[in-house]
Each structure stands twice: as C-alpha cells, then as structure tokens.
Motif scaffolding. Sequence first.
Motif, mmCIF file in Angstrom:
data_model
loop_
_atom_site.group_PDB
_atom_site.id
_atom_site.type_symbol
_atom_site.label_atom_id
_atom_site.label_comp_id
_atom_site.label_asym_id
_atom_site.label_seq_id
_atom_site.Cartn_x
_atom_site.Cartn_y
_atom_site.Cartn_z
ATOM 1 N N ALA A 73 3.450 10.572 -6.734
ATOM 2 C CA ALA A 73 4.631 11.000 -7.484
ATOM 3 C C ALA A 73 4.371 11.072 -8.988
ATOM 4 C CB ALA A 73 5.793 10.059 -7.202
ATOM 5 N N ALA A 74 3.417 10.302 -9.491
ATOM 6 C CA ALA A 74 3.145 10.277 -10.930
ATOM 7 C C ALA A 74 2.381 11.509 -11.399
ATOM 8 C CB ALA A 74 2.363 9.015 -11.289
ATOM 9 N N ASN A 75 2.018 12.360 -10.474
ATOM 10 C CA ASN A 75 1.258 13.578 -10.795
ATOM 11 C C ASN A 75 -0.013 13.289 -11.596
ATOM 12 O OD1 ASN A 75 2.883 15.423 -9.440
ATOM 13 N ND2 ASN A 75 4.323 15.506 -11.150
ATOM 14 N N ILE A 76 -0.644 12.203 -11.272
ATOM 15 C CA ILE A 76 -1.927 11.864 -11.882
ATOM 16 C C ILE A 76 -2.964 12.814 -11.291
ATOM 17 C CG2 ILE A 76 -3.709 10.071 -12.071
ATOM 18 C CD1 ILE A 76 -1.470 8.009 -11.829
ATOM 19 N N LEU A 90 0.815 -1.217 0.000
ATOM 20 C CA LEU A 90 0.000 0.000 0.000
ATOM 21 C C LEU A 90 0.850 1.270 0.000
ATOM 22 C CD1 LEU A 90 -2.867 1.094 0.024
ATOM 23 C CD2 LEU A 90 -2.739 1.147 2.504
ATOM 24 N N LEU A 91 1.877 1.343 0.834
ATOM 25 C CA LEU A 91 2.693 2.552 0.876
ATOM 26 C C LEU A 91 3.394 2.829 -0.452
ATOM 27 C CD1 LEU A 91 4.174 2.510 4.494
ATOM 28 C CD2 LEU A 91 2.368 3.965 3.571
ATOM 29 N N PRO A 92 4.051 1.839 -1.083
ATOM 30 C CA PRO A 92 4.665 2.126 -2.392
ATOM 31 C C PRO A 92 3.637 2.540 -3.454
ATOM 32 C CG PRO A 92 5.567 0.111 -1.484
ATOM 33 C CD PRO A 92 4.434 0.513 -0.598
ATOM 34 N N LEU A 93 2.466 1.916 -3.443
ATOM 35 C CA LEU A 93 1.429 2.282 -4.407
ATOM 36 C C LEU A 93 0.958 3.715 -4.171
ATOM 37 C CD1 LEU A 93 -0.517 1.506 -6.682
ATOM 38 C CD2 LEU A 93 -2.082 0.652 -4.926
ATOM 39 N N THR A 94 0.785 4.078 -2.920
ATOM 40 C CA THR A 94 0.361 5.441 -2.584
ATOM 41 C C THR A 94 1.402 6.457 -3.044
ATOM 42 O OG1 THR A 94 -0.862 4.613 -0.674
ATOM 43 C CG2 THR A 94 -0.307 6.947 -0.668
ATOM 44 N N PHE A 95 2.668 6.203 -2.740
ATOM 45 C CA PHE A 95 3.722 7.137 -3.160
ATOM 46 C C PHE A 95 3.812 7.210 -4.684
ATOM 47 C CE2 PHE A 95 5.686 6.202 1.143
ATOM 48 C CZ PHE A 95 5.295 7.425 1.679
ATOM 49 N N ALA A 96 3.628 6.075 -5.367
ATOM 50 C CA ALA A 96 3.681 6.074 -6.833
ATOM 51 C C ALA A 96 2.540 6.897 -7.430
ATOM 52 C CB ALA A 96 3.629 4.646 -7.357
ATOM 53 N N LEU A 97 1.345 6.774 -6.860
ATOM 54 C CA LEU A 97 0.210 7.554 -7.367
ATOM 55 C C LEU A 97 0.438 9.049 -7.167
ATOM 56 C CD1 LEU A 97 -2.861 5.416 -6.222
ATOM 57 C CD2 LEU A 97 -2.227 5.988 -8.573
ATOM 58 N N GLY A 125 -5.783 14.018 -9.380
ATOM 59 C CA GLY A 125 -6.563 13.358 -8.337
ATOM 60 C C GLY A 125 -5.851 12.169 -7.729
ATOM 61 N N GLY A 126 -4.569 12.011 -8.007
ATOM 62 C CA GLY A 126 -3.803 10.872 -7.489
ATOM 63 C C GLY A 126 -3.807 10.791 -5.975
ATOM 64 N N ALA A 127 -3.731 11.960 -5.339
ATOM 65 C CA ALA A 127 -3.754 11.977 -3.870
ATOM 66 C C ALA A 127 -5.105 11.491 -3.354
ATOM 67 C CB ALA A 127 -3.463 13.376 -3.352
ATOM 68 N N TRP A 128 -6.202 11.865 -4.037
ATOM 69 C CA TRP A 128 -7.536 11.420 -3.623
ATOM 70 C C TRP A 128 -7.707 9.923 -3.873
ATOM 71 C CZ3 TRP A 128 -10.158 14.106 -0.379
ATOM 72 C CH2 TRP A 128 -10.006 15.495 -0.333
ATOM 73 N N ILE A 129 -7.175 9.436 -4.974
ATOM 74 C CA ILE A 129 -7.222 7.992 -5.255
ATOM 75 C C ILE A 129 -6.458 7.243 -4.161
ATOM 76 C CG2 ILE A 129 -6.496 6.172 -6.847
ATOM 77 C CD1 ILE A 129 -6.940 8.209 -9.134
ATOM 78 N N ALA A 130 -5.281 7.752 -3.819
ATOM 79 C CA ALA A 130 -4.467 7.121 -2.773
ATOM 80 C C ALA A 130 -5.200 7.142 -1.437
ATOM 81 C CB ALA A 130 -3.121 7.833 -2.658
ATOM 82 N N LEU A 131 -5.853 8.261 -1.128
ATOM 83 C CA LEU A 131 -6.610 8.351 0.114
ATOM 84 C C LEU A 131 -7.770 7.357 0.126
ATOM 85 C CD1 LEU A 131 -7.055 9.795 2.818
ATOM 86 C CD2 LEU A 131 -8.526 11.420 1.600
ATOM 87 N N GLY A 132 -8.479 7.245 -0.990
ATOM 88 C CA GLY A 132 -9.588 6.284 -1.094
ATOM 89 C C GLY A 132 -9.112 4.851 -0.949
ATOM 90 N N LEU A 133 -7.998 4.523 -1.629
ATOM 91 C CA LEU A 133 -7.444 3.168 -1.506
ATOM 92 C C LEU A 133 -7.042 2.871 -0.066
ATOM 93 C CD1 LEU A 133 -5.215 2.845 -4.697
ATOM 94 C CD2 LEU A 133 -7.282 1.554 -4.171
#
Length: 191
Positions: free
Chosen positions: A70-73, A61-68, A75-83
Amino acid sequence: MDSESQSPNSAPPILGKQSEGLHSSETPQGSDTLRRLDSRVVSVWRWQRLLSALLQTLFLLLPLTFALIAANIPGGAWIALGLTLVWSILQLWTILFRPRMAFDHWRFRLTSDLLEIRSGIWWKTVQILPLPKLQHADIRRGPIERQYGLATLIVYTAGTHSAVLVVPGLDKSEASQLRDKLVMESTRDEL
C-alpha cells in the motif's frame, strides 16, 4: 471417549507419522541415569508451533505485507514476497524439525537429593535443583497436552535467579508421581 481416557498410543499425530522413541516412563524413577521426555511431546510441540506461526502470520506478516504494498514503495511487492518466503521457510523449520531436535537434547533425572534438567539445541543449559531449595511443584496440562495424555511439571525454588524449572512432555501419571516424589524428598530433608 474423551481425551483423558485415551491410551498413550491413540493420540493423533501431526504432519506425518507419530514420533517413535523411548517414553520417559520406561526408565525407573529415582535412577541416576538421565531420562528422556515422552516422545509424544514432539507432536505437542509441533501443534504449539503451528498455532503460534498462524497467529504470528495473521497479526504480523500480513499487515506488514499489506503496508509494504500500500505504501507504493518501489519493489514493495517483491520485498513482501521475499519476506513471506523467508518467513515461511523459518516457520516450516520450527514446526517440522526443531521439536524433534529439542526432544533429542532434553534430559532430566531425579535423585534423592537433586533434580537435574539438561536442555538446549545449540546453547546447552544444565539446571540443578538441590531438593531442600524446593518451594512447591505444580502440574500444567494445556489442551494440546491433554489430547496427547501429557503434562508439564513446574518446580518453584527458593531464590530469584531461574526460580522456576520446567520439565515438559511427561506422561500425566508420571508427572503426578514425580511431583509427589519431589515434595516427599524435599520435606524429608527438612525433618
């Protein structure tokens, strides 16, 4: 005092009060009634799930969150928060509630000619081992099981499909007695 010499009631609880319930040793061995596991197994399973959840969070989970992030997607931070929120809810359920549900649905019995194991919360499994098919039996005691005075009986069978049957959550002395009884009954049938 080491964990091997602790009384069964002195094992430390996890996440609240120690589970109450029927210890499997309260039912006579060799009876035709289905027996429950020792109730201390609920705490063992909770500790095991907690350790597993921590490792999964650390390495998945932590690497996936940081990847989302860092990728500047967008809403990536919101996706990471939801996950993270969904992940946390699922892990809490598997730690707090699933062990008790699994305990409530585990039963086993040993008769003079077979070992029967019933388990499963949603998908029910019934395993029946005719004792002449028994190859050998082992007892496994991990560090958490040792802390609680429990053991897992592992039975190996002749054949390839489901060649291993497992009965977790037995008092360590009961596991030894069951193993010895299984071996004695299986060799009696060979004579």
